[in-house]
Structure formats: structure tokens, C-alpha cells
Design an enzyme around this catalytic site. Sequence first.
Site, PDB file in Angstrom:
ATOM      1  N   TYR A 191      33.567  38.987  49.304  1.00  0.00           N
ATOM      2  CA  TYR A 191      32.971  39.418  50.586  1.00  0.00           C
ATOM      3  C   TYR A 191      33.575  38.675  51.780  1.00  0.00           C
ATOM      4  O   TYR A 191      33.059  38.761  52.890  1.00  0.00           O
ATOM      5  CB  TYR A 191      31.435  39.244  50.580  1.00  0.00           C
ATOM      6  CG  TYR A 191      30.809  39.641  49.267  1.00  0.00           C
ATOM      7  CD1 TYR A 191      30.677  40.996  48.927  1.00  0.00           C
ATOM      8  CD2 TYR A 191      30.391  38.675  48.350  1.00  0.00           C
ATOM      9  CE1 TYR A 191      30.133  41.364  47.702  1.00  0.00           C
ATOM     10  CE2 TYR A 191      29.848  39.049  47.124  1.00  0.00           C
ATOM     11  CZ  TYR A 191      29.727  40.379  46.805  1.00  0.00           C
ATOM     12  OH  TYR A 191      29.203  40.746  45.594  1.00  0.00           O
ATOM     13  N   HIS A 242      41.188  47.575  46.626  1.00  0.00           N
ATOM     14  CA  HIS A 242      40.626  47.211  45.317  1.00  0.00           C
ATOM     15  C   HIS A 242      41.248  48.099  44.241  1.00  0.00           C
ATOM     16  O   HIS A 242      41.300  49.322  44.433  1.00  0.00           O
ATOM     17  CB  HIS A 242      39.108  47.403  45.330  1.00  0.00           C
ATOM     18  CG  HIS A 242      38.419  46.528  46.337  1.00  0.00           C
ATOM     19  ND1 HIS A 242      38.361  46.850  47.679  1.00  0.00           N
ATOM     20  CD2 HIS A 242      37.788  45.332  46.200  1.00  0.00           C
ATOM     21  CE1 HIS A 242      37.709  45.884  48.319  1.00  0.00           C
ATOM     22  NE2 HIS A 242      37.354  44.953  47.449  1.00  0.00           N
ATOM     23  N   ASP A 249      41.873  43.638  44.999  1.00  0.00           N
ATOM     24  CA  ASP A 249      40.848  42.717  44.506  1.00  0.00           C
ATOM     25  C   ASP A 249      40.047  43.301  43.338  1.00  0.00           C
ATOM     26  O   ASP A 249      39.988  44.521  43.160  1.00  0.00           O
ATOM     27  CB  ASP A 249      39.832  42.415  45.624  1.00  0.00           C
ATOM     28  CG  ASP A 249      40.430  41.571  46.743  1.00  0.00           C
ATOM     29  OD1 ASP A 249      41.661  41.389  46.751  1.00  0.00           O
ATOM     30  OD2 ASP A 249      39.659  41.102  47.592  1.00  0.00           O
ATOM     31  N   ASP A 250      39.383  42.399  42.640  1.00  0.00           N
ATOM     32  CA  ASP A 250      38.343  42.696  41.641  1.00  0.00           C
ATOM     33  C   ASP A 250      38.869  43.190  40.293  1.00  0.00           C
ATOM     34  O   ASP A 250      38.090  43.464  39.383  1.00  0.00           O
ATOM     35  CB  ASP A 250      37.306  43.730  42.145  1.00  0.00           C
ATOM     36  CG  ASP A 250      36.585  43.279  43.405  1.00  0.00           C
ATOM     37  OD1 ASP A 250      36.862  42.154  43.875  1.00  0.00           O
ATOM     38  OD2 ASP A 250      35.759  44.036  43.919  1.00  0.00           O
ATOM     39  N   HIS A 297      39.894  35.155  42.397  1.00  0.00           N
ATOM     40  CA  HIS A 297      38.847  35.844  43.179  1.00  0.00           C
ATOM     41  C   HIS A 297      37.463  35.509  42.616  1.00  0.00           C
ATOM     42  O   HIS A 297      36.554  36.318  42.702  1.00  0.00           O
ATOM     43  CB  HIS A 297      39.119  37.355  43.159  1.00  0.00           C
ATOM     44  CG  HIS A 297      38.306  38.157  44.132  1.00  0.00           C
ATOM     45  ND1 HIS A 297      38.067  37.764  45.424  1.00  0.00           N
ATOM     46  CD2 HIS A 297      37.667  39.356  43.994  1.00  0.00           C
ATOM     47  CE1 HIS A 297      37.326  38.688  46.037  1.00  0.00           C
ATOM     48  NE2 HIS A 297      37.060  39.656  45.193  1.00  0.00           N
ATOM     49  N   HIS A 350      32.395  37.099  40.887  1.00  0.00           N
ATOM     50  CA  HIS A 350      32.248  37.746  42.195  1.00  0.00           C
ATOM     51  C   HIS A 350      30.968  37.310  42.907  1.00  0.00           C
ATOM     52  O   HIS A 350      30.294  38.104  43.585  1.00  0.00           O
ATOM     53  CB  HIS A 350      32.287  39.272  42.072  1.00  0.00           C
ATOM     54  CG  HIS A 350      32.889  39.937  43.283  1.00  0.00           C
ATOM     55  ND1 HIS A 350      32.129  40.389  44.338  1.00  0.00           N
ATOM     56  CD2 HIS A 350      34.179  40.201  43.603  1.00  0.00           C
ATOM     57  CE1 HIS A 350      32.937  40.905  45.254  1.00  0.00           C
ATOM     58  NE2 HIS A 350      34.186  40.804  44.837  1.00  0.00           N
TER      59      HIS A 350
HETATM   60 NI    NI Z   1      35.937  41.402  45.650  1.00  0.00          NI
END
Ligand code: NI
Length: 288
Positions: free
Chosen positions: A186, A239, A95-96, A145, A149
Site C-alpha cells: 500500500y 500487479h 507487485d504481489d 514486498h 502483504h
Molecule cells: Ni502489493
Amino acid sequence: MLVIGAAAAVVVAASLAFTRGGGGGKSSANTQTKAQKAQRQDAKEKAEKRRKEAAARVQRKLEAKADLAAARYAEIGLPLYCGGTRKNVVALTFDDGPSQYTESDLLPVLGARHARATFFILGRHISNYPNAILKEVKHGALGDHTWNHSSLPGLNRFALKAELGDTQRELQRAIGKPIRLFRPPYGAHDATVDEQIKAYGMLQVLWSIDSHDWKGLSATAMINRVLASVKPGSIVLMHDIHSNTMEALPTLVRALHHRGFRLVTIPEMLVLAPPTMRQLSLGAAGCE
Ligand code: NI
């Protein structure tokens, strides 16, 4: 191999020297041996090429089925926490990103070990990492995603459109393929969020194992944490923005392979080890 090859060459050379006699036979024998070697090498290369082509055909078929499966599960509208347990497959998710680690660390490790993964992209990173995003397509599946965020519960539809819809649109534009997967930041979602994800034709993907890489766990602690609970159908949250994750990855992938797990994308998992309706309706508890 080298010793056997050399011995065989001596036998061939000797037999040719015997039948032809004289020194002239020796160079002819050498030529023949070289020709035979080249022929064997050629046959080996052709077999390898055929094997690779067959594997690529199987992979293309799986990906076509996987796209359809993701769309079908998106229509059901229930979040996915894990796959079924019938096959030894595990889905690593990152992720991210993309980040400075994606092209230099993450993708080479996955590529070298034939591991596939799912990447949940932040919309605000798309224009900064166009090459990384195109390379990710070759290594697995991409998902939305959100743009910034943001925590989604409580946001109105306009704000949700800016987070979900804009990211989906820009990602689709960047890779030229529909985006069917969504992961809420989250893991936070409510009924309105769920409804919007479904309206955008995306499947909400959560996880059954949190690597805790975001908590700054050491590479060893992270590997141990994942290996302690991994099982067929696990979805692992990681991540690609942390150096500890990159440090853990080669050993983790090797350890998972050693245990007989195949590393697949989320859509591939839906084909190879589909979760049951009962599992889906139980949510996270369906993975225990
Ligand atoms: Ni994230």
C-alpha cells in the site's frame, strides 16, 4: 529480397553457362549459387551472433553497475519515487506475484519485446513458484514486498523482521543473489519502517504512476491512464496477479516503445537516469 535473389541467381547461372558452355555448366552453376547462398547465410548468422554477444556484454556491465547503484542508494535511506529525467527510460514494476500469470503471460510479453522490469515478490509465494522466480531473474530485478502483504506502520521490529527480513532471506536463497529493493504494501511506511528497510540494506521503491490495475480498470483505461502521465524516469505500479493487467501489457509496452522509452529495471534506472539528491529529498513531489 526473394526477387532480387532469384534475378542474381539467373545472372550467375547465365554467365557460368556462357564461359563453360554446354549443359554440364548448368548444374555446376547451381552448385556454386547454392554455395554462395550458404556462405551469405553463414556470414549473416555470424554477424547476428556477434551482435547478440556484444549486446549481452553491454547488458552484463550495466547489471553489475546497477547492483552497486542499488546498494549505494539503499545506504542513503530515502524512498525512491522516480528516476532522473535525462534519459528516456521508464521502469515497469509488478507487485504481489508470482502468480499463475507470471510464466504464461507476463514474462513472454516482456521477453518478446526486450522489455525489462522489476518484480516485487511476496514471501509466501516463493515456494509455490520456484520456476517463475528463476525466470524473473532473466527478465529483470527482484525485490521484497513482505511475506504476507501486511500494512507495516505500527509493527514492532520482530514483526517487521518476519515481513521484510524473512522474505529477503528466502528470496536470496531462491535466486542466489542479494535483494536490494523493497516495496511496502500500500506504499505505507513510517520512520521505523524506513529505518528497518535501510538496516536490511534495501532501497525503498515507491512509484510515480499508479496504473490502478488493482481497482479493476479495463485494459484500455489502464493504458490511457499510464500514457497520459508517463515521462522519462517514471516508475509505474502494476500487479502480475490481475487478468486486466495481462490484457493491457502487450499494447502498453508497444506504445511506450513507440514513444521512444526504453523499459529498464529499477537498478538500471539508477545508473542510466539517476535521481538527484534534491529529487530524493522532495519525495513524491520530486517527480512532478
Ligand atoms: Ni502489493
